[in-house]
Structure formats: structure tokens, C-alpha cells
Motif scaffolding. Structure first.
Motif, PDB file in Angstrom:
ATOM      1  N   ARG A  64       1.876 -21.172  23.739  1.00  0.00           N
ATOM      2  CA  ARG A  64       2.178 -19.958  24.093  1.00  0.00           C
ATOM      3  C   ARG A  64       0.925 -19.142  24.757  1.00  0.00           C
ATOM      4  N   GLN A  65      -0.138 -19.555  24.786  1.00  0.00           N
ATOM      5  CA  GLN A  65      -1.288 -18.922  25.167  1.00  0.00           C
ATOM      6  C   GLN A  65      -1.232 -19.215  26.954  1.00  0.00           C
ATOM      7  N   ARG A  66      -0.915 -20.496  27.092  1.00  0.00           N
ATOM      8  CA  ARG A  66      -0.863 -20.923  28.401  1.00  0.00           C
ATOM      9  C   ARG A  66       0.619 -20.234  29.243  1.00  0.00           C
ATOM     10  N   LEU A  67       1.502 -20.181  28.504  1.00  0.00           N
ATOM     11  CA  LEU A  67       2.606 -19.632  29.135  1.00  0.00           C
ATOM     12  C   LEU A  67       2.551 -18.224  29.449  1.00  0.00           C
ATOM     13  N   VAL A  68       1.643 -17.266  28.447  1.00  0.00           N
ATOM     14  CA  VAL A  68       1.198 -15.972  28.824  1.00  0.00           C
ATOM     15  C   VAL A  68       0.228 -16.054  29.998  1.00  0.00           C
ATOM     16  N   ALA A  69      -0.479 -17.098  30.190  1.00  0.00           N
ATOM     17  CA  ALA A  69      -1.417 -17.359  31.361  1.00  0.00           C
ATOM     18  C   ALA A  69      -0.646 -17.577  32.657  1.00  0.00           C
ATOM     19  N   GLN A  70       0.265 -18.345  32.608  1.00  0.00           N
ATOM     20  CA  GLN A  70       1.236 -18.767  33.631  1.00  0.00           C
ATOM     21  C   GLN A  70       2.067 -17.638  34.197  1.00  0.00           C
ATOM     22  N   PHE A  71       2.671 -16.880  33.254  1.00  0.00           N
ATOM     23  CA  PHE A  71       3.323 -15.707  33.766  1.00  0.00           C
ATOM     24  C   PHE A  71       2.320 -14.511  34.298  1.00  0.00           C
ATOM     25  N   ALA A  72       1.092 -14.550  33.943  1.00  0.00           N
ATOM     26  CA  ALA A  72       0.275 -13.451  34.438  1.00  0.00           C
ATOM     27  C   ALA A  72      -0.035 -13.952  35.848  1.00  0.00           C
ATOM     28  N   GLU A  73       0.013 -15.137  36.060  1.00  0.00           N
ATOM     29  CA  GLU A  73      -0.400 -15.532  37.601  1.00  0.00           C
ATOM     30  C   GLU A  73       0.583 -15.335  38.585  1.00  0.00           C
ATOM     31  N   HIS A  74       1.879 -14.645  38.183  1.00  0.00           N
ATOM     32  CA  HIS A  74       2.867 -14.277  39.046  1.00  0.00           C
ATOM     33  C   HIS A  74       3.339 -12.852  38.959  1.00  0.00           C
TER      34      HIS A  74
END
Length: 165
Positions: A64-74
Motif C-alpha cells: 500500500r505504501q508503494r501504491l500511494v507513492a505511485q498515485f502521488a507521481e501522477h
């Protein structure tokens, strides 16, 4: 307003690309994702949407932390956690994955929202529960049903079109 609805992408990149292409053709103004991306590498594919997307976690979303980070990149993608209350097209929408059946029933049954969007079952469904429109767009991945689907909601008419990919 036309809103694209999807759920349960489960890492199937080919079907994620097909869903994004279809939603872009449908010219939706917003996309709502009811969770189960599964892995963060799906998110850059969803970033190809021409409209903003709001999503929630599903029960199979691992990192989930990496999903949050991926979302934040877009910039057009917004991950809200396990539930999102969205105002769009003059309607209130409750968005959740749906693995908590009691919560799903309470949201729909108490008329807290005009529309409740959920996933989890992988079964496409559109029903009216006491004035609340309840929609499961089915599964993008096609793994359980063999029928990958998305949905498009017209907020002016409250019509939902289920679309096979």
C-alpha cells in the motif's frame, strides 16, 4: 457528467490498457476505481487516462505504501484509502471495495449516498436499493468470470452502461 467505473484490475496489464482506451473513447469526465490494483506497476498504465481518477484500496492490494507513492507521481490520480465520498455531476457517490458486506449494505440502505460503487465480487451488477443506485462494474482482469467489464454512469439520467472489454 459521465463517470467511468472500474474495479479488480489484478495486475492484468493488457486488460488495464483496454479499459483505459475504452474510458478515453467514452470521454468520461472522471473515473472511479473500486480497488484491487494488486501491484504498484499497474498505476502508470492507469495514468494514461485523460480524466482524473479517484481510487480506493481493495483487499488484495499488497504494498500500500508503494501504491500511494505511485498515485502521488501522477497529478490526476488520487488514492483515498479504503473509502471515498465523492461529489460529482450533482450526485454524492460512496466508493469502496466492498469486502465488508455489512458496511456496503449500511451505506446503500441508509441512503447516505445517491450512488454506491463497489467491487470485490468480480460480478457486474446494477441495482436500486430504496432509491440508492448500487453498482459493481465487474472485473477488469477477467480472471474469475472470463468476462472483463467496466461501466459508465451518466449522472444526468442515472443510467449505467456495462461494457465488455
Amino acid at each position: 457528467m459521465r463517470i467511468g467505473l472500474l474495479s479488480d484490475t489484478h495486475d492484468n496489464l493488457q486488460m488495464v490498457d483496454a479499459a483505459v482506451e475504452q474510458l478515453n473513447r467514452e470521454q468520461v469526465g472522471l473515473v472511479l476505481h473500486a480497488g484491487d490494483y494488486v501491484s504498484p506497476f499497474v498505476i502508470p498504465r492507469l495514468a494514461n487516462l485523460k480524466s482524473p481518477m479517484i481510487g480506493v484500496f481493495g483487499n488484495n492490494d499488497g504494498d500500500r505504501q508503494r501504491l500511494v507513492a505511485q498515485f502521488a507521481e501522477h497529478g490526476r490520480l488520487n488514492l483515498r484509502g479504503t473509502f471515498a465520498a465523492v461529489a460529482a455531476g450533482g450526485m454524492t457517490v460512496g466508493l469502496l471495495h466492498g469486502d465488508d458486506r455489512e458496511l456496503l449494505q449500511a451505506l446503500a440502505g441508509r441512503k447516505a449516498f445517491d450512488i454506491v460503487i463497489y467491487g470485490h465480487t468480480h460480478q457486474a451488477e446494477v441495482k436500486n436499493l430504496g432509491g440508492t443506485l448500487v453498482v459493481n462494474p465487474g472485473e477488469v482482469c477477467g480472471y474469475l468470470t472470463g468476462r472483463p467489464t467496466i461501466a459508465v454512469l451518466d449522472t444526468a439520467t442515472r443510467d449505467v452502461e456495462l461494457i465488455s472489454l
